[in-house]
Design a protein around this motif. Structure first.
Motif, PDB file in Angstrom:
ATOM      1  N   TYR A   7       0.836  -1.217   0.000  1.00 51.43           N
ATOM      2  CA  TYR A   7       0.000   0.000   0.000  1.00 51.43           C
ATOM      3  C   TYR A   7       0.867   1.262   0.000  1.00 51.43           C
ATOM      4  CZ  TYR A   7       0.512   1.018   5.021  1.00 51.43           C
ATOM      5  OH  TYR A   7       0.988   1.344   6.256  1.00 51.43           O
ATOM      6  N   GLU A   8       2.003   1.240   0.723  1.00 55.01           N
ATOM      7  CA  GLU A   8       2.898   2.406   0.740  1.00 55.01           C
ATOM      8  C   GLU A   8       3.554   2.608  -0.624  1.00 55.01           C
ATOM      9  OE1 GLU A   8       5.753   2.143   3.896  1.00 55.01           O
ATOM     10  OE2 GLU A   8       4.231   2.388   5.457  1.00 55.01           O
ATOM     11  N   GLN A   9       3.882   1.499  -1.271  1.00 51.22           N
ATOM     12  CA  GLN A   9       4.488   1.563  -2.607  1.00 51.22           C
ATOM     13  C   GLN A   9       3.501   2.201  -3.593  1.00 51.22           C
ATOM     14  OE1 GLN A   9       6.010  -2.296  -3.694  1.00 51.22           O
ATOM     15  NE2 GLN A   9       6.602  -1.566  -5.717  1.00 51.22           N
ATOM     16  N   VAL A  10       2.235   1.791  -3.523  1.00 46.99           N
ATOM     17  CA  VAL A  10       1.204   2.350  -4.407  1.00 46.99           C
ATOM     18  C   VAL A  10       1.053   3.851  -4.143  1.00 46.99           C
ATOM     19  CG1 VAL A  10      -1.253   2.302  -5.033  1.00 46.99           C
ATOM     20  CG2 VAL A  10      -0.026   0.152  -4.607  1.00 46.99           C
ATOM     21  N   ILE A  11       0.960   4.227  -2.865  1.00 46.01           N
ATOM     22  CA  ILE A  11       0.825   5.646  -2.504  1.00 46.01           C
ATOM     23  C   ILE A  11       2.010   6.439  -3.043  1.00 46.01           C
ATOM     24  CG2 ILE A  11       0.842   7.294  -0.569  1.00 46.01           C
ATOM     25  CD1 ILE A  11      -0.721   5.085   1.033  1.00 46.01           C
ATOM     26  N   ASP A  12       3.235   5.932  -2.810  1.00 45.27           N
ATOM     27  CA  ASP A  12       4.435   6.636  -3.284  1.00 45.27           C
ATOM     28  C   ASP A  12       4.447   6.767  -4.798  1.00 45.27           C
ATOM     29  OD1 ASP A  12       5.256   6.815  -0.653  1.00 45.27           O
ATOM     30  OD2 ASP A  12       6.857   5.322  -0.827  1.00 45.27           O
ATOM     31  N   ASP A  13       4.106   5.677  -5.496  1.00 44.62           N
ATOM     32  CA  ASP A  13       4.132   5.695  -6.961  1.00 44.62           C
ATOM     33  C   ASP A  13       3.092   6.659  -7.523  1.00 44.62           C
ATOM     34  OD1 ASP A  13       6.134   3.809  -6.782  1.00 44.62           O
ATOM     35  OD2 ASP A  13       4.936   2.148  -7.548  1.00 44.62           O
ATOM     36  N   VAL A  14       1.879   6.635  -6.975  1.00 40.43           N
ATOM     37  CA  VAL A  14       0.812   7.517  -7.489  1.00 40.43           C
ATOM     38  C   VAL A  14       1.153   8.979  -7.203  1.00 40.43           C
ATOM     39  CG1 VAL A  14      -1.624   8.174  -7.261  1.00 40.43           C
ATOM     40  CG2 VAL A  14      -0.994   5.756  -7.415  1.00 40.43           C
ATOM     41  N   THR A  15       1.590   9.288  -5.987  1.00 41.04           N
ATOM     42  CA  THR A  15       1.926  10.685  -5.679  1.00 41.04           C
ATOM     43  C   THR A  15       3.099  11.158  -6.544  1.00 41.04           C
ATOM     44  OG1 THR A  15       3.228  10.013  -3.744  1.00 41.04           O
ATOM     45  CG2 THR A  15       0.970  10.721  -3.338  1.00 41.04           C
ATOM     46  N   GLN A  38      -0.280  -5.270 -11.438  1.00 37.94           N
ATOM     47  CA  GLN A  38       0.941  -4.468 -11.520  1.00 37.94           C
ATOM     48  C   GLN A  38       1.827  -4.669 -10.285  1.00 37.94           C
ATOM     49  OE1 GLN A  38       0.159  -0.322 -12.454  1.00 37.94           O
ATOM     50  NE2 GLN A  38       2.110   0.310 -11.586  1.00 37.94           N
ATOM     51  N   TYR A  39       1.193  -4.741  -9.096  1.00 35.04           N
ATOM     52  CA  TYR A  39       1.955  -4.849  -7.849  1.00 35.04           C
ATOM     53  C   TYR A  39       1.989  -6.275  -7.312  1.00 35.04           C
ATOM     54  CZ  TYR A  39       2.214   0.198  -7.766  1.00 35.04           C
ATOM     55  OH  TYR A  39       2.487   1.506  -8.089  1.00 35.04           O
ATOM     56  N   ASP A  40       1.412  -7.212  -8.054  1.00 37.68           N
ATOM     57  CA  ASP A  40       1.359  -8.607  -7.637  1.00 37.68           C
ATOM     58  C   ASP A  40       0.841  -8.699  -6.203  1.00 37.68           C
ATOM     59  OD1 ASP A  40       1.602 -11.345  -7.838  1.00 37.68           O
ATOM     60  OD2 ASP A  40       3.699 -11.363  -7.204  1.00 37.68           O
ATOM     61  N   PRO A  45      -4.684  -4.400   0.023  1.00 38.47           N
ATOM     62  CA  PRO A  45      -3.748  -3.261   0.160  1.00 38.47           C
ATOM     63  C   PRO A  45      -3.941  -2.199  -0.920  1.00 38.47           C
ATOM     64  CG  PRO A  45      -2.589  -5.234  -0.584  1.00 38.47           C
ATOM     65  CD  PRO A  45      -3.982  -5.652  -0.228  1.00 38.47           C
ATOM     66  N   ILE A  46      -4.410  -2.609  -2.092  1.00 39.89           N
ATOM     67  CA  ILE A  46      -4.665  -1.641  -3.174  1.00 39.89           C
ATOM     68  C   ILE A  46      -5.810  -0.713  -2.759  1.00 39.89           C
ATOM     69  CG2 ILE A  46      -5.358  -1.351  -5.585  1.00 39.89           C
ATOM     70  CD1 ILE A  46      -2.559  -2.693  -5.273  1.00 39.89           C
ATOM     71  N   ARG A  47      -6.905  -1.294  -2.267  1.00 38.72           N
ATOM     72  CA  ARG A  47      -8.044  -0.479  -1.813  1.00 38.72           C
ATOM     73  C   ARG A  47      -7.635   0.449  -0.674  1.00 38.72           C
ATOM     74  NH1 ARG A  47     -11.323  -5.318  -2.346  1.00 38.72           N
ATOM     75  NH2 ARG A  47     -12.533  -5.096  -4.247  1.00 38.72           N
ATOM     76  N   TYR A  48      -6.809  -0.076   0.246  1.00 39.31           N
ATOM     77  CA  TYR A  48      -6.327   0.723   1.378  1.00 39.31           C
ATOM     78  C   TYR A  48      -5.522   1.924   0.872  1.00 39.31           C
ATOM     79  CZ  TYR A  48      -4.171   1.760   5.913  1.00 39.31           C
ATOM     80  OH  TYR A  48      -3.745   2.383   7.062  1.00 39.31           O
ATOM     81  N   ALA A  49      -4.628   1.688  -0.083  1.00 41.58           N
ATOM     82  CA  ALA A  49      -3.816   2.770  -0.657  1.00 41.58           C
ATOM     83  C   ALA A  49      -4.703   3.826  -1.315  1.00 41.58           C
ATOM     84  CB  ALA A  49      -2.835   2.211  -1.677  1.00 41.58           C
ATOM     85  N   LEU A  50      -5.692   3.375  -2.077  1.00 41.58           N
ATOM     86  CA  LEU A  50      -6.589   4.321  -2.757  1.00 41.58           C
ATOM     87  C   LEU A  50      -7.380   5.142  -1.743  1.00 41.58           C
ATOM     88  CD1 LEU A  50      -7.865   2.125  -5.729  1.00 41.58           C
ATOM     89  CD2 LEU A  50      -6.111   3.914  -5.792  1.00 41.58           C
ATOM     90  N   ARG A  51      -7.795   4.487  -0.638  1.00 35.70           N
ATOM     91  CA  ARG A  51      -8.541   5.212   0.400  1.00 35.70           C
ATOM     92  C   ARG A  51      -7.665   6.293   1.032  1.00 35.70           C
ATOM     93  NH1 ARG A  51     -10.219   1.284   4.222  1.00 35.70           N
ATOM     94  NH2 ARG A  51      -8.955   2.133   5.867  1.00 35.70           N
ATOM     95  N   ILE A  52      -6.405   5.959   1.309  1.00 35.12           N
ATOM     96  CA  ILE A  52      -5.489   6.944   1.895  1.00 35.12           C
ATOM     97  C   ILE A  52      -5.240   8.095   0.916  1.00 35.12           C
ATOM     98  CG2 ILE A  52      -3.110   7.319   2.679  1.00 35.12           C
ATOM     99  CD1 ILE A  52      -3.264   4.459   3.905  1.00 35.12           C
ATOM    100  N   LEU A  53      -5.019   7.771  -0.352  1.00 41.15           N
ATOM    101  CA  LEU A  53      -4.816   8.814  -1.367  1.00 41.15           C
ATOM    102  C   LEU A  53      -6.039   9.725  -1.462  1.00 41.15           C
ATOM    103  CD1 LEU A  53      -3.071   6.604  -4.035  1.00 41.15           C
ATOM    104  CD2 LEU A  53      -2.051   8.645  -2.998  1.00 41.15           C
TER     105      LEU A  53
END
Length: 75
Positions: A7-15, A38-40, A45-53
């Protein structure tokens, strides 16, 4: 060095993509299924990252439509 949680990787990549201009206001993010591939990773964790973003003002999520970069993402 331990790998950061997905989830942190997704947040970092999107930002980073938004800051660099690769993703622009109004752009649609990949679907949860595409991000899982993409993140295997599982959808959790993907939904969690999107919620934080979303909470941080980087994206807006619209049920059934997807997630989009906000018009005025944080600087």
């Amino acid at each position: 060095m331990p790998r950061q949680p997905v989830y942190e990787q997704v947040i970092d990549d999107v930002t980073a993509s938004i800051r660099s201009g690769q993703l622009k206001p109004g752009d649609k993010l990949p679907s949860i299924a595409e991000l899982c591939a993409q993140y295997d990773a599982s959808a959790t964790p993907i939904r969690y990252a999107l919620r934080i973003l979303d909470e941080r003002g980087w994206i807006e999520t619209h049920q059934g439509k997807g997630s989009f970069v906000t018009e005025h993402p944080p600087a």
